[in-house]
Design an enzyme around this catalytic site. Structure first.
Site, PDB file in Angstrom:
ATOM      1  N   ALA A  65      23.247  62.459  17.220  1.00 47.26           N
ATOM      2  CA  ALA A  65      22.818  62.396  15.478  1.00 47.26           C
ATOM      3  C   ALA A  65      22.651  63.815  15.016  1.00 47.26           C
ATOM      4  O   ALA A  65      22.277  64.971  16.400  1.00 47.26           O
ATOM      5  CB  ALA A  65      20.922  62.240  16.016  1.00 47.26           C
ATOM      6  N   GLY A 109      23.298  60.413  20.501  1.00 47.94           N
ATOM      7  CA  GLY A 109      23.258  59.149  19.403  1.00 47.94           C
ATOM      8  C   GLY A 109      25.428  58.741  19.655  1.00 47.94           C
ATOM      9  O   GLY A 109      25.748  57.863  19.307  1.00 47.94           O
ATOM     10  N   GLU A 112      25.672  56.809  22.792  1.00 55.00           N
ATOM     11  CA  GLU A 112      25.010  55.364  22.222  1.00 55.00           C
ATOM     12  C   GLU A 112      26.173  54.869  20.877  1.00 55.00           C
ATOM     13  O   GLU A 112      25.879  53.318  21.111  1.00 55.00           O
ATOM     14  CB  GLU A 112      23.566  55.714  20.894  1.00 55.00           C
ATOM     15  N   GLU A 132      18.267  63.475  24.642  1.00 54.33           N
ATOM     16  CA  GLU A 132      17.496  63.754  23.607  1.00 54.33           C
ATOM     17  C   GLU A 132      15.832  65.112  24.750  1.00 54.33           C
ATOM     18  O   GLU A 132      15.210  65.446  23.642  1.00 54.33           O
ATOM     19  CB  GLU A 132      16.649  62.620  23.038  1.00 54.33           C
TER      20      GLU A 132
HETATM   21  N1  DAK Z   1      23.687  68.348  15.110  1.00 53.92           N
HETATM   22  C1  DAK Z   1      23.906  69.632  14.546  1.00 53.92           C
HETATM   23  N2  DAK Z   1      24.567  69.854  14.909  1.00 53.92           N
HETATM   24  C2  DAK Z   1      25.317  70.325  16.202  1.00 53.92           C
HETATM   25  C3  DAK Z   1      24.817  69.131  16.699  1.00 53.92           C
HETATM   26  C4  DAK Z   1      24.006  68.348  16.734  1.00 53.92           C
HETATM   27  N3  DAK Z   1      23.587  67.276  17.129  1.00 53.92           N
HETATM   28  N4  DAK Z   1      25.684  69.749  18.029  1.00 53.92           N
HETATM   29  C5  DAK Z   1      26.394  70.557  17.822  1.00 53.92           C
HETATM   30  N5  DAK Z   1      26.059  71.236  16.461  1.00 53.92           N
HETATM   31  C6  DAK Z   1      26.762  72.112  16.030  1.00 53.92           C
HETATM   32  C7  DAK Z   1      26.486  73.333  16.223  1.00 53.92           C
HETATM   33  O1  DAK Z   1      24.680  73.909  15.465  1.00 53.92           O
HETATM   34  C8  DAK Z   1      27.399  74.591  15.726  1.00 53.92           C
HETATM   35  O2  DAK Z   1      27.136  74.322  14.853  1.00 53.92           O
HETATM   36  P1  DAK Z   1      26.992  76.375  14.018  1.00 53.92           P
HETATM   37  O3  DAK Z   1      26.223  76.942  15.436  1.00 53.92           O
HETATM   38  O4  DAK Z   1      28.657  76.808  14.267  1.00 53.92           O
HETATM   39  O5  DAK Z   1      27.372  75.969  12.912  1.00 53.92           O
HETATM   40  C9  DAK Z   1      28.114  73.352  15.890  1.00 53.92           C
HETATM   41  O6  DAK Z   1      28.363  72.248  15.969  1.00 53.92           O
HETATM   42  C10 DAK Z   1      29.073  74.047  17.929  1.00 53.92           C
HETATM   43  O7  DAK Z   1      28.470  73.724  18.344  1.00 53.92           O
HETATM   44  P2  DAK Z   1      27.958  74.786  19.665  1.00 53.92           P
HETATM   45  O8  DAK Z   1      27.937  76.581  19.487  1.00 53.92           O
HETATM   46  O9  DAK Z   1      26.812  74.513  20.644  1.00 53.92           O
HETATM   47  O10 DAK Z   1      29.147  74.523  20.884  1.00 53.92           O
HETATM   48  P3  DAK Z   1      29.360  74.642  22.219  1.00 53.92           P
HETATM   49  O11 DAK Z   1      30.760  74.425  22.644  1.00 53.92           O
HETATM   50  O12 DAK Z   1      28.270  75.857  22.786  1.00 53.92           O
HETATM   51  O13 DAK Z   1      28.155  74.140  23.234  1.00 53.92           O
HETATM   52  C11 DAK Z   1      26.972  71.014  22.469  1.00 53.92           C
HETATM   53  C12 DAK Z   1      28.580  71.881  22.493  1.00 53.92           C
HETATM   54  C13 DAK Z   1      27.989  69.800  22.624  1.00 53.92           C
HETATM   55  C14 DAK Z   1      27.218  71.668  24.284  1.00 53.92           C
HETATM   56  C15 DAK Z   1      25.956  71.744  22.430  1.00 53.92           C
HETATM   57  O14 DAK Z   1      26.370  71.813  20.439  1.00 53.92           O
HETATM   58  C16 DAK Z   1      24.696  70.543  22.355  1.00 53.92           C
HETATM   59  O15 DAK Z   1      23.688  70.591  23.029  1.00 53.92           O
HETATM   60  N6  DAK Z   1      24.607  69.988  21.154  1.00 53.92           N
HETATM   61  C17 DAK Z   1      23.681  69.199  21.034  1.00 53.92           C
HETATM   62  C18 DAK Z   1      23.520  68.244  22.270  1.00 53.92           C
HETATM   63  C19 DAK Z   1      22.639  67.171  21.623  1.00 53.92           C
HETATM   64  O16 DAK Z   1      21.159  67.709  21.981  1.00 53.92           O
HETATM   65  N7  DAK Z   1      22.393  66.327  20.699  1.00 53.92           N
HETATM   66  C20 DAK Z   1      21.759  65.178  20.456  1.00 53.92           C
HETATM   67  C21 DAK Z   1      20.977  64.777  19.837  1.00 53.92           C
HETATM   68  S1  DAK Z   1      20.000  63.711  19.205  1.00 53.92           S
HETATM   69  C22 DAK Z   1      18.402  56.467  16.346  1.00 53.92           C
HETATM   70  C23 DAK Z   1      20.226  57.280  16.141  1.00 53.92           C
HETATM   71  C24 DAK Z   1      20.554  57.920  16.649  1.00 53.92           C
HETATM   72  C25 DAK Z   1      19.446  59.249  17.539  1.00 53.92           C
HETATM   73  C26 DAK Z   1      18.060  58.584  17.330  1.00 53.92           C
HETATM   74  C27 DAK Z   1      17.762  57.226  16.396  1.00 53.92           C
HETATM   75  N8  DAK Z   1      18.085  55.737  14.990  1.00 53.92           N
HETATM   76  C28 DAK Z   1      19.341  54.513  14.337  1.00 53.92           C
HETATM   77  C29 DAK Z   1      16.539  55.610  15.191  1.00 53.92           C
HETATM   78  C30 DAK Z   1      20.126  59.842  18.263  1.00 53.92           C
HETATM   79  C31 DAK Z   1      19.670  61.122  18.363  1.00 53.92           C
HETATM   80  C32 DAK Z   1      20.106  62.148  19.032  1.00 53.92           C
HETATM   81  O17 DAK Z   1      21.716  62.310  19.270  1.00 53.92           O
END
Ligand code: DAK
Length: 258
Positions: A65, A109, A112, A132
């Site tokens: 997300a 997400g 998921e 998360e």
């Molecule tokens: N959200 C927003 N931007 C993101 C992102 C994310 N999840 N993941 C990556 N980006 C963006 C980065 O901010 C960066 O943007 P700029 O800084 O260039 O503007 C760009 O994508 C490239 O990312 P990185 O520079 O970080 O790239 P790397 O190759 O160094 O790293 C990575 C890739 C995937 C390891 C890293 O980006 C990362 O850790 N990303 C976050 C992963 C994460 O924590 N995901 C979980 C998010 S929480 C629900 C539905 C869904 C959910 C909950 C409830 N309901 C239906 C109720 C879900 C929640 C989640 O998913």
């Protein structure tokens, strides 16, 4: 119709949806989820489409997300607005089969959404995770539930509590995904599987999907009863008569979807 955050194309009876927010690794923003939901509705309504493929880019299926959108949300905004629930449920409620083709990151997400699909086929570079916990929250779109049913308690706990990444080979061994293929063959392989499914009788395929999904909601005896009822109902299909006649006549069947 065109969308801002997803690409859509039809290849025969298969609808291919590609998540397309490369600058954010396909982070699932509200706009992207809305586009995805609308595109899925369109596939459901199109009688010429029998199977759907959902893919991302080579680097990311989806990195979760959108954290930028979520970060400042208050509890009341999330609760009262039923935060990111609507479009997401379009994936799990779709009645036609959906094949996820995963390359690169399928995190949070993203993992998921892949698990809401019916079959996951991944490239060797696929990386699954529920990270998360590392950003101060927990899985919210089925991660603790579908992952546990898919790979068992110990591995699901390991994934959700540590936030670690599971590579494709481990995901295949654990039963999260059905096949691993070379990255440059992913689209081709996913399309082959989707075309195979799409070549069968659509009502048969939809009943099989419904019946397999019942296994998660019922006891064994109720699930078997449900399966038997649907099995009996296939004898009302012209496609059952044709399929069995074609077998006996040693020729390929011509299914009409009724
Ligand atoms: N959200 C927003 N931007 C993101 C992102 C994310 N999840 N993941 C990556 N980006 C963006 C980065 O901010 C960066 O943007 P700029 O800084 O260039 O503007 C760009 O994508 C490239 O990312 P990185 O520079 O970080 O790239 P790397 O190759 O160094 O790293 C990575 C890739 C995937 C390891 C890293 O980006 C990362 O850790 N990303 C976050 C992963 C994460 O924590 N995901 C979980 C998010 S929480 C629900 C539905 C869904 C959910 C909950 C409830 N309901 C239906 C109720 C879900 C929640 C989640 O998913």
């Amino acid at each position: 119709m065109t969308y801002k955050f997803v690409l859509f194309e039809k290849v025969g009876k298969v609808g291919i949806i590609t998540l397309n927010r490369p600058e954010a690794l396909n982070a699932l923003s509200e706009g992207l989820i809305q586009d995805l939901g609308e595109c899925l509705e369109r596939c459901e309504a199109d009688p010429t489409l029998h199977c759907i493929v959902l893919m991302g880019s080579e680097k990311a299926f989806a990195a979760g997300a959108d954290i930028k959108e979520m970060q400042s949300k208050t509890y009341m905004e999330a609760y009262m607005g039923d935060f990111i629930t609507k479009g997401w449920e379009k994936v799990s409620s779709c009645r036609k089969p959906i094949i996820a083709g995963v390359s690169g990151y399928a995190l949070g997400g993203g993992c998921e959404i892949a698990m809401m699909c019916d079959v996951i086929i991944a490239s060797e570079t696929a990386k699954f995770g529920q990270p998360e916990v590392s950003i101060g929250t927990m899985p919210g779109a089925g991660g603790t539930q579908r992952l546990t049913r898919s790979i068992g308690k110990s591995k699901a706990m390991d994934m959700c509590l540590t936030g670690r990444i599971m590579e494709a080979d481990e995901a295949e061994r654990a039963g999260l995904i059905s096949r691993v293929v070379p990255v440059d063959k992913l689209r081709e392989e996913v399309l082959l599987v989707a075309q195979k499914i799409a070549s069968y009788s659509l009502p048969d395929v939809m009943m099989i999907k419904e019946s397999v999904n019942r296994a998660f909601e019922t006891s064994l005896s109720e699930g078997l009863r449900f399966e038997r009822r649907l099995f009996h109902s296939t004898f009302a299909l012209e496609d059952q008569k044709e399929g069995m006649r074609a077998f006996l006549e040693k020729r390929p069947p011509v299914f009409k979807g009724k």
